[in-house]
Design an enzyme around this catalytic site. Sequence first.
Site, PDB file in Angstrom:
ATOM      1  N   LYS A 141      -5.871  -5.987  -0.778  1.00 56.37           N
ATOM      2  CA  LYS A 141      -5.661  -7.434  -0.749  1.00 56.37           C
ATOM      3  C   LYS A 141      -4.270  -7.718  -0.209  1.00 56.37           C
ATOM      4  O   LYS A 141      -3.423  -6.816  -0.340  1.00 56.37           O
ATOM      5  CB  LYS A 141      -5.852  -8.060  -2.128  1.00 56.37           C
ATOM      6  CG  LYS A 141      -5.137  -7.373  -3.310  1.00 56.37           C
ATOM      7  CD  LYS A 141      -3.666  -7.133  -3.290  1.00 56.37           C
ATOM      8  CE  LYS A 141      -2.696  -8.249  -3.145  1.00 56.37           C
ATOM      9  NZ  LYS A 141      -1.260  -7.789  -3.102  1.00 56.37           N
ATOM     10  N   TYR A 225      -3.245 -13.187  -7.072  1.00 61.40           N
ATOM     11  CA  TYR A 225      -3.806 -12.746  -8.359  1.00 61.40           C
ATOM     12  C   TYR A 225      -4.184 -13.951  -9.221  1.00 61.40           C
ATOM     13  O   TYR A 225      -5.208 -13.951  -9.893  1.00 61.40           O
ATOM     14  CB  TYR A 225      -2.816 -11.853  -9.111  1.00 61.40           C
ATOM     15  CG  TYR A 225      -2.718 -10.460  -8.550  1.00 61.40           C
ATOM     16  CD1 TYR A 225      -3.547  -9.438  -9.012  1.00 61.40           C
ATOM     17  CD2 TYR A 225      -1.817 -10.150  -7.548  1.00 61.40           C
ATOM     18  CE1 TYR A 225      -3.481  -8.163  -8.487  1.00 61.40           C
ATOM     19  CE2 TYR A 225      -1.740  -8.872  -7.010  1.00 61.40           C
ATOM     20  CZ  TYR A 225      -2.567  -7.881  -7.483  1.00 61.40           C
ATOM     21  OH  TYR A 225      -2.504  -6.617  -6.956  1.00 61.40           O
TER      22      TYR A 225
HETATM   23  P1  NAD Z   1       4.424  -0.041   1.412  1.00 57.86           P
HETATM   24  O1  NAD Z   1       5.470  -0.654   2.263  1.00 57.86           O
HETATM   25  O2  NAD Z   1       4.863   0.762   0.241  1.00 57.86           O
HETATM   26  O3  NAD Z   1       3.463   0.870   2.302  1.00 57.86           O
HETATM   27  C1  NAD Z   1       2.997   0.466   3.569  1.00 57.86           C
HETATM   28  C2  NAD Z   1       2.641   1.693   4.395  1.00 57.86           C
HETATM   29  O4  NAD Z   1       2.286   1.247   5.709  1.00 57.86           O
HETATM   30  C3  NAD Z   1       3.795   2.680   4.561  1.00 57.86           C
HETATM   31  O5  NAD Z   1       3.305   3.980   4.457  1.00 57.86           O
HETATM   32  C4  NAD Z   1       4.290   2.425   5.988  1.00 57.86           C
HETATM   33  O6  NAD Z   1       4.845   3.583   6.590  1.00 57.86           O
HETATM   34  C5  NAD Z   1       2.991   2.032   6.673  1.00 57.86           C
HETATM   35  N1  NAD Z   1       3.208   1.252   7.896  1.00 57.86           N
HETATM   36  C6  NAD Z   1       2.560   1.460   9.056  1.00 57.86           C
HETATM   37  N2  NAD Z   1       2.979   0.610   9.992  1.00 57.86           N
HETATM   38  C7  NAD Z   1       3.927  -0.148   9.415  1.00 57.86           C
HETATM   39  C8  NAD Z   1       4.754  -1.198   9.891  1.00 57.86           C
HETATM   40  N3  NAD Z   1       4.654  -1.661  11.145  1.00 57.86           N
HETATM   41  N4  NAD Z   1       5.621  -1.757   9.034  1.00 57.86           N
HETATM   42  C9  NAD Z   1       5.714  -1.338   7.752  1.00 57.86           C
HETATM   43  N5  NAD Z   1       4.958  -0.327   7.239  1.00 57.86           N
HETATM   44  C10 NAD Z   1       4.074   0.248   8.076  1.00 57.86           C
HETATM   45  O7  NAD Z   1       3.475  -1.242   0.954  1.00 57.86           O
HETATM   46  P2  NAD Z   1       2.501  -1.263  -0.298  1.00 57.86           P
HETATM   47  O8  NAD Z   1       3.180  -1.887  -1.447  1.00 57.86           O
HETATM   48  O9  NAD Z   1       1.869   0.038  -0.475  1.00 57.86           O
HETATM   49  O10 NAD Z   1       1.423  -2.352   0.211  1.00 57.86           O
HETATM   50  C11 NAD Z   1       0.391  -2.006   1.121  1.00 57.86           C
HETATM   51  C12 NAD Z   1      -0.780  -2.973   0.939  1.00 57.86           C
HETATM   52  O11 NAD Z   1      -1.276  -2.816  -0.383  1.00 57.86           O
HETATM   53  C13 NAD Z   1      -0.432  -4.442   1.100  1.00 57.86           C
HETATM   54  O12 NAD Z   1      -1.487  -5.107   1.735  1.00 57.86           O
HETATM   55  C14 NAD Z   1      -0.289  -4.936  -0.317  1.00 57.86           C
HETATM   56  O13 NAD Z   1      -0.616  -6.311  -0.464  1.00 57.86           O
HETATM   57  C15 NAD Z   1      -1.291  -4.085  -1.039  1.00 57.86           C
HETATM   58  N6  NAD Z   1      -0.936  -3.857  -2.445  1.00 57.86           N
HETATM   59  C16 NAD Z   1      -1.903  -3.947  -3.375  1.00 57.86           C
HETATM   60  C17 NAD Z   1      -1.609  -3.748  -4.698  1.00 57.86           C
HETATM   61  C18 NAD Z   1      -2.698  -3.786  -5.726  1.00 57.86           C
HETATM   62  O14 NAD Z   1      -2.390  -3.700  -6.903  1.00 57.86           O
HETATM   63  N7  NAD Z   1      -3.943  -3.886  -5.331  1.00 57.86           N
HETATM   64  C19 NAD Z   1      -0.297  -3.461  -5.094  1.00 57.86           C
HETATM   65  C20 NAD Z   1       0.680  -3.330  -4.108  1.00 57.86           C
HETATM   66  C21 NAD Z   1       0.344  -3.534  -2.784  1.00 57.86           C
END
Ligand code: NAD
Length: 379
Positions: A141, A225
């Site tokens: 999401k 949420y």
């Molecule tokens: P994060 O920044 O920790 O991870 C993102 C990943 O994408 C990294 O591995 C990064 O290297 C990669 N990536 C590839 N291309 C990129 C770019 N151009 N710029 C930045 N990163 C790039 O983020 P996250 O917190 O893991 O969030 C990822 C997704 O998960 C989002 O859509 C977020 O909304 C969702 N999320 C969901 C929950 C949940 O509880 N369901 C919690 C946190 C995040």
Amino acid sequence: MLGAHEVLSEMSITRREFSRLGALALAAQAFPSVSGVAQGADRRVGYCVIGLGRIANHFLRGVAESSTSKITGLVSGHRGKAERIAQQYGVPKSSIYSYEEMDRFRDNKSIDAVYVALPNSMHAEYTIRSAKAGKHVLCEKPMSVAVSEAEAMIAACKANNVKLMIAYRLHYEPITLKTIKMIRDGAIGTVQAFDSSNGFNIAPGEWRSTKALGGGGPLMDVGIYSLNAARYLTGEEPERFTAVASTIDHDGRFNDVEENLSWTMRFPSGAVASCSTTYGAPMPGYYKVFGSKGWLEVASFGYQGQHLRASYSPGGRGTPATTVDETNPEQDPMHFVRQADHFSRCILENQTPDTPGEEGLRDMQHIQSIYRAAGISMG
Ligand code: NAD
């Protein structure tokens, strides 16, 4: 929205029991032959994780504890990090892909499904590419950053005959399921009002506060949420919206997106909702629902520790109250085990997930309405 069988079946048994019973049930029956799922003794669904950031780490740990799922591929821009994670989860080096060469996984029979864990604006591209490669898609999401993208994702998965589930992990969490059942059963009477907040104080330099990658501000990321909870708790779709947004801190973090946003929604029954989100303050996630016979509240949209409190008078106004005070004792990464188990069962048994693409699309449509009401353009 939640399927009735999910609400009923998971209430009275623990997750481990449920997972074990599910695995036994799965093992006992002959699975219909589903496209992409390896035949033979090990019929766990193989997932390729796209993007190895923070949420992917929770998912990887969850799948490692799941009896229906396994990690069989990784997509990353950092080869060294991917190789370390591959070794940890038993993924062969030949199943590590860069973003550019990812489409080659079409020929990798050990990959049945993908988990899209990338910044929001990349969800549509990687979902559609995965669908075209014949892989089922579990996408984080918010589903996308525009309504048209969400529609294109649903269409691509349909056209390629693969399943699409949006990773609304709380739809598979026992306290959430109990709360929904209490409301559906009329425990607190007619729902009149809903109140919810969720936010945090964002660090500088996060992709989340850029429109290009986040698609919007805290509403897209964490306000969703509250929006989603208002929908699964009332069982209705909001039809009227008001909203205000503001930015107080002009320190470079909010050049692109709002810092604060508060909105209200009215549902067809007449129930009203009031929600707030922020990137400028610690704002612990919670919701409270007020009904004609009492109220209930759940604290935390986080990865563990959902805590339900309720007080309601089954006999109506002025009669003795029943109280509930209950916490989900499961630890992280159990939300992710449950989520992976659900999608894997849907793949193995050819069922529609309880949170399909259409569920994500509805949130995107409502997010668009909220942004419009606040005078902010989306996409
Ligand atoms: P994060 O920044 O920790 O991870 C993102 C990943 O994408 C990294 O591995 C990064 O290297 C990669 N990536 C590839 N291309 C990129 C770019 N151009 N710029 C930045 N990163 C790039 O983020 P996250 O917190 O893991 O969030 C990822 C997704 O998960 C989002 O859509 C977020 O909304 C969702 N999320 C969901 C929950 C949940 O509880 N369901 C919690 C946190 C995040």
